[in-house]
Design a protein around this motif. Sequence first.
Motif, PDB file in Angstrom:
ATOM      1  N   TYR A 242       0.848  -1.189   0.000  1.00  0.00           N
ATOM      2  CA  TYR A 242       0.000   0.000   0.000  1.00  0.00           C
ATOM      3  C   TYR A 242       0.884   1.239   0.000  1.00  0.00           C
ATOM      4  N   LYS A 243       0.541   2.197  -0.818  1.00  0.00           N
ATOM      5  CA  LYS A 243       1.309   3.438  -0.870  1.00  0.00           C
ATOM      6  C   LYS A 243       0.358   4.627  -0.951  1.00  0.00           C
ATOM      7  N   ILE A 244       0.866   5.779  -0.583  1.00  0.00           N
ATOM      8  CA  ILE A 244       0.087   7.016  -0.753  1.00  0.00           C
ATOM      9  C   ILE A 244       0.302   7.507  -2.187  1.00  0.00           C
ATOM     10  N   SER A 245      -0.758   7.905  -2.803  1.00  0.00           N
ATOM     11  CA  SER A 245      -0.605   8.414  -4.167  1.00  0.00           C
ATOM     12  C   SER A 245      -1.565   9.570  -4.416  1.00  0.00           C
ATOM     13  N   ILE A 246      -1.253  10.356  -5.431  1.00  0.00           N
ATOM     14  CA  ILE A 246      -2.097  11.500  -5.808  1.00  0.00           C
ATOM     15  C   ILE A 246      -3.031  11.068  -6.940  1.00  0.00           C
ATOM     16  N   ILE A 247      -4.289  11.360  -6.757  1.00  0.00           N
ATOM     17  CA  ILE A 247      -5.283  11.022  -7.793  1.00  0.00           C
ATOM     18  C   ILE A 247      -5.326  12.166  -8.800  1.00  0.00           C
ATOM     19  N   GLU A 248      -4.794  11.909  -9.989  1.00  0.00           N
ATOM     20  CA  GLU A 248      -4.621  13.008 -10.948  1.00  0.00           C
ATOM     21  C   GLU A 248      -5.899  13.730 -11.302  1.00  0.00           C
ATOM     22  N   GLU A 249      -7.005  12.952 -11.401  1.00  0.00           N
ATOM     23  CA  GLU A 249      -8.261  13.578 -11.825  1.00  0.00           C
ATOM     24  C   GLU A 249      -8.745  14.590 -10.815  1.00  0.00           C
ATOM     25  N   ARG A 250      -8.377  14.367  -9.527  1.00  0.00           N
ATOM     26  CA  ARG A 250      -8.896  15.261  -8.489  1.00  0.00           C
ATOM     27  C   ARG A 250      -7.949  16.421  -8.188  1.00  0.00           C
ATOM     28  N   CYS A 251      -6.700  16.272  -8.630  1.00  0.00           N
ATOM     29  CA  CYS A 251      -5.686  17.231  -8.208  1.00  0.00           C
ATOM     30  C   CYS A 251      -5.877  18.579  -8.872  1.00  0.00           C
ATOM     31  N   THR A 252      -5.895  19.664  -8.069  1.00  0.00           N
ATOM     32  CA  THR A 252      -6.060  21.005  -8.608  1.00  0.00           C
ATOM     33  C   THR A 252      -4.750  21.789  -8.593  1.00  0.00           C
ATOM     34  N   ASP A 253      -3.635  21.084  -8.378  1.00  0.00           N
ATOM     35  CA  ASP A 253      -2.311  21.717  -8.387  1.00  0.00           C
ATOM     36  C   ASP A 253      -2.171  22.803  -7.334  1.00  0.00           C
ATOM     37  N   CYS A 254      -2.878  22.668  -6.225  1.00  0.00           N
ATOM     38  CA  CYS A 254      -2.759  23.724  -5.216  1.00  0.00           C
ATOM     39  C   CYS A 254      -1.455  23.614  -4.439  1.00  0.00           C
ATOM     40  N   GLY A 255      -0.881  22.416  -4.446  1.00  0.00           N
ATOM     41  CA  GLY A 255       0.412  22.224  -3.773  1.00  0.00           C
ATOM     42  C   GLY A 255       0.318  22.122  -2.258  1.00  0.00           C
ATOM     43  N   PHE A 256      -0.919  22.012  -1.745  1.00  0.00           N
ATOM     44  CA  PHE A 256      -1.096  22.013  -0.290  1.00  0.00           C
ATOM     45  C   PHE A 256      -0.455  20.788   0.349  1.00  0.00           C
ATOM     46  N   CYS A 257      -0.595  19.656  -0.332  1.00  0.00           N
ATOM     47  CA  CYS A 257      -0.031  18.417   0.245  1.00  0.00           C
ATOM     48  C   CYS A 257       1.476  18.566   0.423  1.00  0.00           C
ATOM     49  N   GLU A 258       2.152  19.154  -0.561  1.00  0.00           N
ATOM     50  CA  GLU A 258       3.610  19.334  -0.449  1.00  0.00           C
ATOM     51  C   GLU A 258       3.945  20.236   0.726  1.00  0.00           C
ATOM     52  N   MET A 259       3.070  21.244   0.959  1.00  0.00           N
ATOM     53  CA  MET A 259       3.352  22.219   2.015  1.00  0.00           C
ATOM     54  C   MET A 259       3.221  21.629   3.409  1.00  0.00           C
ATOM     55  N   VAL A 260       2.390  20.603   3.552  1.00  0.00           N
ATOM     56  CA  VAL A 260       2.225  20.031   4.894  1.00  0.00           C
ATOM     57  C   VAL A 260       3.074  18.782   5.127  1.00  0.00           C
ATOM     58  N   CYS A 261       3.769  18.324   4.065  1.00  0.00           N
ATOM     59  CA  CYS A 261       4.519  17.076   4.233  1.00  0.00           C
ATOM     60  C   CYS A 261       5.805  17.298   4.997  1.00  0.00           C
ATOM     61  N   LYS A 262       5.849  16.845   6.251  1.00  0.00           N
ATOM     62  CA  LYS A 262       7.031  17.101   7.080  1.00  0.00           C
ATOM     63  C   LYS A 262       8.224  16.233   6.730  1.00  0.00           C
TER      64      LYS A 262
END
Lengths: 536, 308
Positions: A242-262
Amino acid sequence: MDSVSLKRSAHQSRGELLQYIKTIRVVVAVVILILVSVIFLDFTGSIPASWTSGFVALQLVPSLTKLFTGLTLTSLGLVFVLLLTLLVGRVYCSTICPLGTLQDIVIRLTRRMKRKKWYRYKKAPLLIHYGLLALSVLSAFAGSMLLVDLLEPFSNFGRILTNLADPIVVSVNNATAFVLGRFGIFSLYRVPLIHLQVVVLLYTLAFLAFIVYLSAQHGRLFCNMLCPAGALLGLLSKLSLYKISIIEERCTDCGFCEMVCKANCIDSEAKKIDFHACVGCFNCIDSCPTVGLTFEGFWKKKTIAAPEPVNAPRRAFLGALVATTSAMIVPADSTKSAGTPNQVSYDDSRWMPVTPPGSRGRERFSNLCTACQLCVSVCPTQVLTPSLLEYGIAGLMQPKMNYSGSSCNYECVMCTQVCPTGAILPLDPPAKKEVQLGKAAFVKEDCIVITKKKDCGACSEHCPTKAVKMVPYEGKLFLPELNNDICVGCGACEHPCPTTPKKAIYVVANPVHLKAKKPPVQKLENPLESQKDFPF
Amino acid sequence: MDRRTFFRNSLGASALAGSYLAFGGPRDLLAGAAPRILAGPVDLVAVRGGEAAQMFQKGIEAFGGMSAFVKKGQKVVIKPNIGWDVLPERGGNTNPKLVGEIIKQCLQAGAKEVMVFDHTCDEWQRCYKNSGIEAAVKDAGGRIAPGHAEGYYHDVAIPKGKVLKNSKEHELVLGADVFINVPVLKHHSSSRITCALKNLMGNVWDRGYWHGNDLHQCIADFGTFRKPTLNVVDAYYVMKRNGPRGVSAEDVVTMKAQLLSTDIVAIDTAAVKMFGSDPKEIRHIQYAAEQGVGRMDLENLNIKRITL
């Protein structure tokens, strides 16, 4: 529709548990942190050793070390962690590892204080991370656990608890016990703290300051640059089901996930997650406003890519050479022969450390101990204290028996039951009574009986085997006499000796533990049971 | 806690320096004088042949009952020997059944509370538990208190001491109305025999000083400080050699005896004779007699002998 209700309805429409994943992670992490803390900070001895031993079996590096001393039931802990990582990635780093949870707490508390509040994707520092792992492994095999001791997260957390948290807890307890005692309530009792060592305390403080700074400023950089457990698990998580992945169809390129990834492992532009660096905190899943991240089987993966590691083997090899030479810094006399059980050489240095029962010998012990201080914490007589250089630089902070203020209780086997790395192996009380940790040495010229011509006998009084006996001396005095065949090296003679500045009787360590003979048992010659009258 | 106790404790703590100058034994005065049994018809009672509790019942009857020593509302402190982490049959500590019976009798006589403690040699929680004394105290309705940390002990002066001039004594003894000394009779590698006088060593914090400065003299000196209200010597299991800890069960004889007396020197003299040794050979008993702590001349004392 605002983003929160958008998220909620999106989760509900997909019928997922994913919305709770971060909460679950936080709850598990907090529970485990509390349990680890309790194990170290409990001074009442209420927690059964088997619970402690079973629980710490989940800690990766100690369990892995213990595997080299043999397969036991606790090896299941290691198997569980490895399987877990192969299944769902490095969730260990956000739940089971107490140092990880500590960092998360720091990050949370300091979030507002940071000028730069958001994280950015960074290529994982693979060279340093795997270089250090290689160095640690190679130097461990060469005989020095120093690098592992200094980097391993559980041991560092253990030292923080034992040297920093414990004194605070004990002081609060003692103050409360004092106040209650004035009112005649004795349900709380005072606990003396005799196992503290200033330099070790300062080192621990320095490490704590370091980890607090690092996590406040750079998130989980320790986990992806220095931690050997993180390096090992990172290799496995690349292969996880199991891995975490980004669902391309839903992604709005806001970059929020990158900003919170410690862990700095999400590249939102490329929509890629470097999963080997992911510490399994699920903050990203929780934060995406469009529920654009998911946690699913690799067979469903859309965009997963881990950057190829830089070719580090050659550099790691050179580093290993350095490590092997540094491991040679051990005390010169560790190669001396063990000697026979009852022979003592009076040239033996008094500072050579006595290792705990079950450790079998100094070299073996120092090669396996990660200086986590768990044995120091559970010892009921506080005879185990962290050392400084007694094991050489390679053994910094590894515990030794300190007989100046305490001794090893004859019936006790606590340390043997809890050691997470197998540096101390389990013993039951009958077996422990046959282990000779060292031999008593008596300096007649310093003894009170000789210098002051008065009776003393404190040494013989405490000896559990009467290896130290009092025999008639000049006039009506009695002088100690040793029988090292039956001495177990527990220090019961050394600790009460009133001679200053140096004790007149002390224990000389056996570099390799020997077998003590059982004390001779004979029937009494004239038992008094037959006496019917009173002799007065 | 009642006001009287609070006042007594705070007064004691703050006035120690002043009272040390003004009086010889400050704590005695502030704690309230223990009811001393005046020279009654019996000086020493020796019992043998029964169970520990049973022997105590007969023994204390000969003194006129527990109420001869304990008045209603008084605070009683019992100091058994709980020094070692060994089981009761090894004779290293006082018989727990004896301790339990004494507590019951004190409570029946109207004691406000009965506290028990010792400054142990081995790790204190193991000693309290494995000796069986902690459980016996709780069952009997008494309370057991710790004695392992320096904070529980307070400075006292010993004006009649030749070598031991001051010490730190446990606060429970300092605040007690009635102090009952309950040693176990056994061999001791340092003092030859340990009994009533030596048992008082468990009241103090700094035992190392005694070992380093003529043990026998210090034992005798401390005997001049505060005489116990009553001494009860447990000679049920008697360790004949390898004391004070003992090495195995082979060191122990089941003597089934008990001694009671208000004279700490007389009881030790009698106990040593029962052990099979000569009291004149035990220097701390000799010194204590010379310093007026008690009497060794048993032939002049009124002794009641009871065989069950």
